[in-house]
Design a protein around this motif. Structure first.
Motif, mmCIF file in Angstrom:
data_model
loop_
_atom_site.group_PDB
_atom_site.id
_atom_site.type_symbol
_atom_site.label_atom_id
_atom_site.label_comp_id
_atom_site.label_asym_id
_atom_site.label_seq_id
_atom_site.Cartn_x
_atom_site.Cartn_y
_atom_site.Cartn_z
ATOM 1 N N ARG A 24 102.416 0.357 75.312
ATOM 2 C CA ARG A 24 102.259 -0.334 76.601
ATOM 3 C C ARG A 24 100.938 0.061 77.257
ATOM 4 O O ARG A 24 100.522 1.221 77.169
ATOM 5 N N THR B 142 104.830 3.811 73.120
ATOM 6 C CA THR B 142 105.371 2.465 73.291
ATOM 7 C C THR B 142 104.349 1.360 73.066
ATOM 8 O O THR B 142 104.725 0.195 72.923
ATOM 9 N N ASP C 105 99.994 3.749 76.135
ATOM 10 C CA ASP C 105 100.957 4.807 75.897
ATOM 11 C C ASP C 105 101.205 4.854 74.396
ATOM 12 O O ASP C 105 101.707 3.872 73.829
ATOM 13 N N HIS D 212 108.943 -3.604 70.605
ATOM 14 C CA HIS D 212 109.314 -2.814 71.777
ATOM 15 C C HIS D 212 110.023 -3.700 72.793
ATOM 16 O O HIS D 212 109.695 -4.884 72.935
ATOM 17 N N ASP D 213 110.961 -3.092 73.529
ATOM 18 C CA ASP D 213 111.763 -3.903 74.442
ATOM 19 C C ASP D 213 111.000 -4.392 75.665
ATOM 20 O O ASP D 213 111.454 -5.301 76.359
ATOM 21 N N TRP D 214 109.832 -3.836 75.950
ATOM 22 C CA TRP D 214 109.062 -4.265 77.117
ATOM 23 C C TRP D 214 108.231 -5.508 76.856
ATOM 24 O O TRP D 214 107.809 -6.191 77.791
ATOM 25 N N GLU D 215 107.982 -5.834 75.580
ATOM 26 C CA GLU D 215 106.991 -6.850 75.251
ATOM 27 C C GLU D 215 107.406 -8.256 75.674
ATOM 28 O O GLU D 215 106.631 -8.982 76.327
#
Length: 308
Positions: A56, A54, A51, A129-132
């Motif tokens: 991701r 992001t 993406d 990024h907050d997902w990592e």
């Protein structure tokens, strides 16, 4: 065999953008780095999508469509689309883009396994990024699922229906046995392109003795009907690839597998790693195969048969 296939794995789904500013994320970066890697000598480009907002890993066909036509226009290298995607994706998600794009080649993981990435998290000071962080830390309970039923479905939908050939990714000795099982079922035809995968926590460690045992086992199971390649995640990438080349095998490099060019030095591009391994294998007397030769060696359908 004097000819050697160099595969370059451009971005993958393991590393997070916080680990390197050179990891390609946008369609423009993925396409540019893929084309440059091909120019450096990679006959096969192993691809994942991300993406662009992001970084991701993504299974969205729209994200794939943003760079696949650019790569096809910029190089005749073989496009090898992942069917592994990411361990957090369902099989339907992982197959969405390959089904739509009908590539010449797909990767196919030959078994279910633990896929532990969590040691990486402790080495990252700042996350972009907050997902990592949750993605990496949560991998202490992560299983990549690829059951015999899943494998049969990939072989059917991508192989029988769309004419793709496969990079059989073997993370363990048992994965060779599983491949032999599908050969015996008549679902796979030679030549078998086997990618031995080392260095993922949950799979095989990057040890020379293991590689020699795997090659002997493959010879017993498949006779002369296979080609083998080696990738090693992390710092053993180049040593294990060089060993494979010296044994008559093929090699895979790229930022999916290792972010560095040498100890402490980040690779600024995938092409840098291709250039490095090309110099080493040519020094061993191997001739780097062109995309046309790769198609002939692996029995591929050709770029005219893809849907992008």
């Amino acid at each position: 065999m004097s000819e050697i296939l160099i595969t370059c794995a451009i971005t993958g789904s393991i590393h997070v953008p916080s680990q390197s500013p050179y990891l390609p994320v946008t369609p423009e970066d993925i396409a540019t780095q893929a084309i440059d890697a091909a120019r450096a000598g990679a006959a096969i480009l192993h691809l994942h999508a991300r993406d662009p907002a992001t970084g991701r890993p993504s299974s969205d066909p729209a994200h794939w469509a943003a760079f696949l036509p650019r790569i096809k226009a910029g190089t005749d290298a073989v496009v090898n689309m992942t069917t592994g995607g990411s361990a957090v994706m369902t099989l339907d998600q992982r197959l969405a883009a390959p089904r739509a794009m009908a590539p010449e080649m797909c990767s196919l993981n030959m078994g279910t396994m633990n896929f532990a990435l969590y040691p990486m998290a402790a080495r990252i000071e700042t996350f972009l990024h907050d997902w990592e962080r949750p993605f990496l830390e949560g991998s202490d309970d992560l299983v990549f699922k690829n059951t015999p039923r899943d494998i049969a479905r990939v072989l059917d939908e991508m192989g029988r229906e769309r004419g793709a050939r496969f990079e059989f990714e073997c993370y363990d000795l048992s994965h060779l046995t599983m491949l032999r099982h599908f050969v015996d079922r008549g679902l796979v035809e030679p030549p078998y392109f086997i990618q031995f995968v080392f260095g993922v926590l949950g799979g095989m460690a990057a040890e020379p003795d293991t590689l020699t045992h795997l090659v002997r086992t493959a010879e017993r199971l498949f006779g002369g009907d296979f080609l083998f390649s080696v990738l090693a995640a992390g710092r053993m990438q180049i040593p294990m690839a060089t060993m494979a080349a010296a044994m008559g095998g093929h090699v895979r490099v790229g930022l999916e597998d290792n972010l560095y060019l040498s100890k402490g030095v980040l690779a600024r591009s995938n092409a840098e790693q291709v250039t490095l391994i090309r110099g080493l294998v040519e020094g061993l007397g191997r001739e780097v195969a062109t995309p046309a030769r790769a198609r002939a060696m692996l029995g591929l359908k050709g770029a005219a048969g893809v849907a992008f």
